[in-house]
Design an enzyme around this catalytic site. Sequence first.
Site, PDB file in Angstrom:
ATOM      1  N   ARG A 122       0.854  -1.397  -0.078  1.00 41.37           N
ATOM      2  CA  ARG A 122      -0.110   0.254   0.064  1.00 41.37           C
ATOM      3  C   ARG A 122       0.865   1.240   0.077  1.00 41.37           C
ATOM      4  NH1 ARG A 122      -2.464  -3.286   3.760  1.00 41.37           N
ATOM      5  NH2 ARG A 122      -4.281  -4.589   2.817  1.00 41.37           N
ATOM      6  N   LYS A 144       3.522  11.746 -10.757  1.00 42.81           N
ATOM      7  CA  LYS A 144       2.527  10.892 -11.557  1.00 42.81           C
ATOM      8  C   LYS A 144       3.316   9.762 -11.830  1.00 42.81           C
ATOM      9  CE  LYS A 144      -0.281  14.287 -14.333  1.00 42.81           C
ATOM     10  NZ  LYS A 144      -0.694  14.877 -15.480  1.00 42.81           N
ATOM     11  N   GLU A 186       9.780  19.705 -23.580  1.00 43.40           N
ATOM     12  CA  GLU A 186       9.107  20.049 -22.477  1.00 43.40           C
ATOM     13  C   GLU A 186       9.678  21.408 -21.676  1.00 43.40           C
ATOM     14  OE1 GLU A 186       6.377  18.657 -21.314  1.00 43.40           O
ATOM     15  OE2 GLU A 186       6.449  16.590 -22.263  1.00 43.40           O
ATOM     16  N   LYS A 222       7.664  23.710 -12.065  1.00 41.72           N
ATOM     17  CA  LYS A 222       6.843  22.528 -11.811  1.00 41.72           C
ATOM     18  C   LYS A 222       6.507  22.424 -10.536  1.00 41.72           C
ATOM     19  CE  LYS A 222       5.473  18.023 -13.469  1.00 41.72           C
ATOM     20  NZ  LYS A 222       5.610  16.998 -14.163  1.00 41.72           N
ATOM     21  N   GLU A 232      -3.907  17.808 -10.235  1.00 33.96           N
ATOM     22  CA  GLU A 232      -4.123  18.284 -11.328  1.00 33.96           C
ATOM     23  C   GLU A 232      -5.694  18.653 -11.670  1.00 33.96           C
ATOM     24  OE1 GLU A 232      -2.075  16.660 -14.793  1.00 33.96           O
ATOM     25  OE2 GLU A 232      -3.705  17.096 -16.149  1.00 33.96           O
ATOM     26  N   ARG A 236      -2.465  22.954 -12.355  1.00 31.61           N
ATOM     27  CA  ARG A 236      -1.417  22.252 -13.184  1.00 31.61           C
ATOM     28  C   ARG A 236      -1.771  21.565 -14.484  1.00 31.61           C
ATOM     29  NH1 ARG A 236       1.002  16.513  -9.787  1.00 31.61           N
ATOM     30  NH2 ARG A 236       2.380  16.017 -11.731  1.00 31.61           N
ATOM     31  N   ASN A 240      -0.418  20.870 -19.755  1.00 31.48           N
ATOM     32  CA  ASN A 240      -0.660  20.227 -20.804  1.00 31.48           C
ATOM     33  C   ASN A 240      -0.527  21.061 -22.041  1.00 31.48           C
ATOM     34  OD1 ASN A 240      -1.510  17.842 -19.417  1.00 31.48           O
ATOM     35  ND2 ASN A 240      -3.530  18.867 -19.038  1.00 31.48           N
ATOM     36  N   HIS A 243      -0.055  19.554 -25.443  1.00 33.95           N
ATOM     37  CA  HIS A 243      -0.239  18.022 -25.467  1.00 33.95           C
ATOM     38  C   HIS A 243      -1.488  17.817 -26.025  1.00 33.95           C
ATOM     39  CE1 HIS A 243       3.194  18.184 -22.824  1.00 33.95           C
ATOM     40  NE2 HIS A 243       3.113  16.922 -22.684  1.00 33.95           N
ATOM     41  N   HIS A 247      -0.480  14.828 -28.219  1.00 33.75           N
ATOM     42  CA  HIS A 247      -0.979  13.298 -27.969  1.00 33.75           C
ATOM     43  C   HIS A 247      -1.681  12.802 -29.144  1.00 33.75           C
ATOM     44  CE1 HIS A 247      -0.985  13.906 -23.087  1.00 33.75           C
ATOM     45  NE2 HIS A 247      -0.020  13.224 -23.580  1.00 33.75           N
ATOM     46  N   HIS A 259       7.449  11.386 -27.604  1.00 34.18           N
ATOM     47  CA  HIS A 259       6.344  11.944 -27.179  1.00 34.18           C
ATOM     48  C   HIS A 259       6.855  13.596 -27.035  1.00 34.18           C
ATOM     49  CE1 HIS A 259       3.737  13.700 -24.105  1.00 34.18           C
ATOM     50  NE2 HIS A 259       4.766  14.438 -23.288  1.00 34.18           N
TER      51      HIS A 259
HETATM   52 ZN    ZN Z   1       4.551  15.693 -21.779  1.00 34.07          ZN
END
Ligand code: ZN
Length: 356
Positions: A122, A144, A186, A222, A232, A236, A240, A243, A247, A259
């Site tokens: 956990r 993340k 990025e 960040k 997020e 946050r 994106n 993105h 994506h 990416h």
């Molecule tokens: Zn990214």
Amino acid sequence: MEHRVIPVHLRESYNVLIGGGLLAKSGSLIRVALGDCRLAVVTDRNVAGLYLDGVLTSLREAGYDTCSFVFPAGEQSKRMDTLSNLLEFFAEERLTRTDCVLALGGGVTGDLAGFAAGCYLRGIRYVQLPTTLLAAVDSSIGGKTAVDLPQGKNLAGLFHQPSLVLCDIDCFHTLPAEELSNGAAEAIKTGILEGEPLFSLLETGNVREHIEPIVAQCVRYKANIVGQDETETGPRKLLNLGHTAGHAIEKCSGFSIPHGYAVAIGLAIIARAAETLGAVDEPIAARTESALVRNGLPITTKFSPEALANAALSDKKRTGGQITLVVPRAIGACYFLELPTAQLENFFRAGMEAGK
Ligand code: ZN
Ligand code: ADP
């Protein structure tokens, strides 16, 4: 050599250390931050060949009992069966609640090892040791974690914050140029969000020339956003930027476009679209393109606006008939735009025709 310390303020705060030679000092730095425990190092085969011995030596010199798990490099390892093998490895090694995982590598290693640490017993602690620029400026901070499912990327995961991030900028000397560009995308995204002086460093030089201040400024930006919005639900989401189209480009290419490269094209599209639609306070498209090109990144795609809109709208981020885009109005000033999904294709088209 001294290093910079950037705190991430959360319920359980942690530090990001940035500097040269940090892997060789990792044992003593981890001891200061975490105290005594067993350490399980997780890394891919490429990074193991370059850095694992050095890290293990430093850990042992600091008195740590260690074990290590090495998996094949590449995104195809970021999936449930590797996660399962890793959890079984922890259990075989009898790691306890007070032990700690070290993620030594790029974004794939950080996502996988962080997820495993977050669900083993956990949740046990982990430390990020990012060795790619992408991981250093983006994925190693903020907690993340994820693996991919056959149905899509990053579909299984959780928020689990690291206890420490050690960002050794000397690692980037061994990175192939393509991987450096991948991370530069990025960094340029962060530069468009934050403005000066970060953007100028990327516009007038390239990441290799200014690696330390670029990494430090991206991490500070960040860390600050994550400190305001851990999961997020608010600011946050600014991260994106580029993105939605990015994506979509990754998806349309069957994930053959990396990416960062896809995000680069996404940044160029959104900057040109904002400018073409007259929604900017200053010219931003040419500056965005020049920062991208200078860092070896693409600014156009062969996919049609229709294909990109279709790919973007099958994405998890869609809510009802609207899609939220992050749009720049100036370098250093971005905002959220709620766009009816029916208009997304035209929005992309505005940013793609201007690039021809
Ligand atoms: Zn990214
Ligand atoms: P990313 O960080 O871009 O999300 P990966 O974790 O897959 O993706 O790393 C990209 C590739 O770079 C992998 O093949 C990895 O083994 C390799 N790599 C990671 N760090 C270094 C480094 N410092 N030097 C050389 N290659 C590295």
